[in-house]
Enzyme design. Structure first.
Site, PDB file in Angstrom:
ATOM      1  CD  GLU A  30      -5.570   3.308   2.024  1.00  0.00           C
ATOM      2  OE1 GLU A  30      -5.059   2.227   2.367  1.00  0.00           O
ATOM      3  OE2 GLU A  30      -5.524   4.338   2.696  1.00  0.00           O
ATOM      4  NE  ARG A 255       1.249  -8.001   0.595  1.00  0.00           N
ATOM      5  CZ  ARG A 255       0.374  -7.005   0.561  1.00  0.00           C
ATOM      6  NH1 ARG A 255      -0.847  -7.157   1.024  1.00  0.00           N
ATOM      7  NH2 ARG A 255       0.727  -5.833   0.080  1.00  0.00           N
ATOM      8  CE  LYS A 265      -1.350   0.969  -1.631  1.00  0.00           C
ATOM      9  NZ  LYS A 265      -2.754   1.115  -2.016  1.00  0.00           N
TER      10      LYS A 265
HETATM   11  P1  ATP Z   1       0.793  -2.212   0.081  1.00  0.00           P
HETATM   12  O1  ATP Z   1       1.060  -3.217   1.146  1.00  0.00           O
HETATM   13  O2  ATP Z   1       1.728  -2.257  -1.058  1.00  0.00           O
HETATM   14  O3  ATP Z   1       0.603  -0.839   0.598  1.00  0.00           O
HETATM   15  P2  ATP Z   1      -1.994  -2.714   0.116  1.00  0.00           P
HETATM   16  O4  ATP Z   1      -2.370  -4.122   0.298  1.00  0.00           O
HETATM   17  O5  ATP Z   1      -2.100  -1.835   1.272  1.00  0.00           O
HETATM   18  O6  ATP Z   1      -0.572  -2.675  -0.561  1.00  0.00           O
HETATM   19  P3  ATP Z   1      -4.339  -1.924  -1.309  1.00  0.00           P
HETATM   20  O7  ATP Z   1      -4.563  -0.730  -2.148  1.00  0.00           O
HETATM   21  O8  ATP Z   1      -5.052  -2.023  -0.036  1.00  0.00           O
HETATM   22  O9  ATP Z   1      -2.781  -2.021  -1.067  1.00  0.00           O
HETATM   23  O10 ATP Z   1      -4.502  -3.241  -2.175  1.00  0.00           O
HETATM   24  C1  ATP Z   1      -5.614  -3.578  -2.937  1.00  0.00           C
HETATM   25  C2  ATP Z   1      -5.669  -5.076  -3.029  1.00  0.00           C
HETATM   26  O11 ATP Z   1      -4.483  -5.595  -3.609  1.00  0.00           O
HETATM   27  C3  ATP Z   1      -5.810  -5.716  -1.673  1.00  0.00           C
HETATM   28  O12 ATP Z   1      -6.841  -6.664  -1.745  1.00  0.00           O
HETATM   29  C4  ATP Z   1      -4.490  -6.368  -1.437  1.00  0.00           C
HETATM   30  O13 ATP Z   1      -4.662  -7.538  -0.676  1.00  0.00           O
HETATM   31  C5  ATP Z   1      -3.991  -6.666  -2.838  1.00  0.00           C
HETATM   32  N1  ATP Z   1      -2.530  -6.720  -2.885  1.00  0.00           N
HETATM   33  C6  ATP Z   1      -1.670  -5.724  -2.610  1.00  0.00           C
HETATM   34  N2  ATP Z   1      -0.393  -6.134  -2.732  1.00  0.00           N
HETATM   35  C7  ATP Z   1      -0.443  -7.434  -3.090  1.00  0.00           C
HETATM   36  C8  ATP Z   1       0.551  -8.440  -3.361  1.00  0.00           C
HETATM   37  N3  ATP Z   1       1.856  -8.172  -3.286  1.00  0.00           N
HETATM   38  N4  ATP Z   1       0.143  -9.668  -3.723  1.00  0.00           N
HETATM   39  C9  ATP Z   1      -1.167  -9.943  -3.816  1.00  0.00           C
HETATM   40  N5  ATP Z   1      -2.147  -9.057  -3.567  1.00  0.00           N
HETATM   41  C10 ATP Z   1      -1.807  -7.817  -3.202  1.00  0.00           C
HETATM   42 MG    MG Z   2      -4.176  -1.885   2.183  1.00  0.00          MG
END
Ligand code: ATP
Ligand code: MG
Length: 547
Positions: A30, A255, A265
């Site tokens: 995102e 994760r 984020k």
């Molecule tokens: P945050 O929780 O930090 O806001 P998010 O998952 O909302 O992160 P996205 O932009 O939606 O952020 O993430 C893109 C991809 O990265 C998603 O498929 C998410 O599952 C993966 N991702 C994000 N953080 C991690 C992590 N700590 N470990 C593994 N995969 C991750």
């Molecule tokens: Mg997300």
């Protein structure tokens, strides 16, 4: 790079059993912040697995929630991917599928599987029930297909205010999985979208949009982190009922978390907005831009991620493991040069005033390919304060002291004769004599020096600032565990010292990696000017050393 994990096994079997012809994955960030090291796990998993089977990976911006998204982040994410060494086959935007997604919503309405609800968000969540009690049907649940079609069209036309109406899937308000209790598909938001402008005022929810986007792109394995585990049933429900041409499947992995590191984020954004850091690329940040500025290399990050493995369990890894991967990568790559972080002036009384000689010095003893350079030597030098004590404390002291002789690395033996102090008793300068017979490389072996310390010649030295870092977050303890995030910040995460580096740094490019001899790994920062260089410490030389 060889990576092996349970998802690779799934892909192998799917290919073998003919369930898929090729492997197509996507990385769907995102664009509402810069990527962090956790995202690197998702990126590397998607790209490495697809390419292991000669498939490919798309970058798809999940930009269906315009409230928090922006072009700056889109560009940042593209740059980060490139830096990590990955080229997506296509760059797509979730918002580019708004029209097709809208068509699928209409299809579901026509099949009696979606309805327009007038309940407010609060009412909806109250009526959703709990894990142990079923939800309650909305009074608007049984609207006719015609009425739903007409209301949904008006939603799109902008006839309603934000939140006034919602399109919901008609599934089962008593379903044991709460995500199946008539989840929202579209919400109204009168807001400018960074790509669509004002074209749309209704926006699809992630759970509806994502499986469709995967299907439109022909994604075979839609990989996501574990929190989507109990959304998979909904993913499959939308795919089943939307009459799509291609059926994608979702797989979840754990994760990645790292000790003393914020991996969200939302929190990263808070630090930037509250100006607790200098920006997303502050070298203390766990963002890829921050790590890059700190001196991390793509190779170190990839090796680290692969070394953490992948399973269906969230994992927390020690931050020292990340630093170890960096040391391993930089060991042979980094230029080994001399820097003095806490300078002490050393004057060589018997060396001619005004003379500067240049001595040969390898750029990396363990990697001849990096060649040699010349380092200056004269009557005036700087050494590290910690390499000198007035009185040699014991036989283990292998550095300089009064009446003690050491080698100045790649130069001569010097012996300290006099210590000059200020009124407060602080040592400000030391006076030595040198022995011209002992020049490095001359084969002199008349006597053994009490150590071998590095130095920087003073008249040619370049002024430099050295940024040393500690974790942004304090260790999690019993006392602080209930504190607010902002209160758990380490107030001493940045230390800046003023010192000197040798002349040879003059022509080095921003981003050059160094091992400062006997100190640590550093990178030349973009804040440098010709007369004042700035270095960030990437990591210490050894993991045991504490500031
Ligand atoms: P945050 O929780 O930090 O806001 P998010 O998952 O909302 O992160 P996205 O932009 O939606 O952020 O993430 C893109 C991809 O990265 C998603 O498929 C998410 O599952 C993966 N991702 C994000 N953080 C991690 C992590 N700590 N470990 C593994 N995969 C991750
Ligand atoms: Mg997300």
């Amino acid at each position: 790079m060889e990576i092996n994990n349970f998802i690779k096994t799934i892909m192998e079997n799917d290919l073998k059993e003919g369930k898929v012809d090729e492997i197509i994955t996507r990385f769907p960030p995102e664009p509402n912040a810069y990527l962090h090291i956790g995202h690197a796990r998702a990126i590397i998993t998607n790209f490495e697995l697809a390419s292991a089977f000669n498939g490919y990976t798309n970058l798809r911006f999940d930009d269906t929630n315009p409230a928090k998204e922006g072009q700056e982040f889109v560009e940042g994410i593209i740059t980060d991917l490139k830096w990590l060494g990955y080229t997506p086959k296509n760059v797509f935007y979730g918002s580019d599928y708004f029209e097709e997604t809208y068509e699928k919503a209409i299809l579901l309405i026509k099949k009696g599987l979606a309805y327009v609800d007038d309940l407010s968000q609060e009412e909806m969540s109250k009526m959703r029930g709990t894990l142990t009690t079923p939800g309650i049907n909305s009074p608007y649940r049984n609207r006719s297909i015609e009425e739903n079609l007409s209301l949904f069209a008006k939603m799109r036309e902008g006839k309603y205010k934000d939140g006034e109406k919602t399109l919901r899937a008609k599934i089962d308000m008593a379903h044991p999985n709460m995500n199946m209790r008539d989840p929202a598909m579209y919400r109204i938001m009168h807001i400018n979208h960074h790509r669509q402008g004002n074209k749309w005022c209704i926006f699809p929810m992630y759970d509806f949009a994502h499986p469709l986007q995967d299907s439109f792109e022909g994604i075979t394995h839609s990989l996501c982190s574990l929190e989507y585990d109990n959304h998979r049933i909904l993913y499959d429900w939308f795919i089943e009922h939307c009459e799509v041409k291609h059926v994608p499947h979702q797989y979840e992995f754990g994760r990645l978390n790292i000790t003393n590191t914020i991996m969200s984020k939302r929190y990263i954004k808070q630090l930037v907005d509250a100006k607790k850091v200098s920006g997303y690329d502050d070298p203390r940040m766990p963002t890829l831009v921050g790590l890059r500025r700190r001196g991390f290399t793509p190779e170190a990050i990839k090796n680290f991620i692969v070394s953490t493995g992948l399973s269906r369990v969230n994992s927390t890894v020690e931050s020292s493991q990340l630093e170890e991967a960096l040391r391993e990568d930089l060991k042979l790559k980094a230029l080994r040069k001399h820097a003095i972080i806490h300078p002490l002036k050393l004057v060589i009384d018997n060396y001619p005033e005004g003379q500067v000689e240049y001595l040969d010095c390898p750029n990396n003893q363990e990697n001849e390919e990096l060649g040699n350079r010349k380092i200056a030597f004269s009557k005036y030098c700087y050494i590290e304060q910690e390499d000198f004590v007035e009185t040699k404390p014991n036989k283990h002291w292998k550095r300089l002291a009064k009446d003690v002789e050491v080698r100045l690395m790649h130069a001569y033996y010097v012996k300290c004769n006099e210590v000059i102090k200020d009124e407060a008793g602080n040592i400000v300068e030391i006076h030595c004599t040198y022995d011209p017979e002992t020049k490095s490389g001359s084969g002199f072996n008349g006597r053994k020096p009490n150590g071998n310390i590095h130095f920087v010649e003073a008249t040619t030295a370049i002024k430099a600032s050295f940024n040393l870092f500690e974790p942004l977050m304090l260790d999690e303890t019993e006392e602080n565990k209930d504190l607010d995030f902002m209160e758990k910040l380490n107030p001493n995460s940045l230390h800046t010292y003023e010192g000197f580096v040798e002349e040879s740094f003059k022509n080095d490019a921003v981003g050059t990696h160094y091992q400062f001899i006997r100190n640590g790994y550093y990178i030349l920062d973009k804040d440098s000017t010709a007369s004042h260089l700035v270095f960030n410490r990437s990591c210490e030389l050894k993991s045991s050393f504490k500031l």
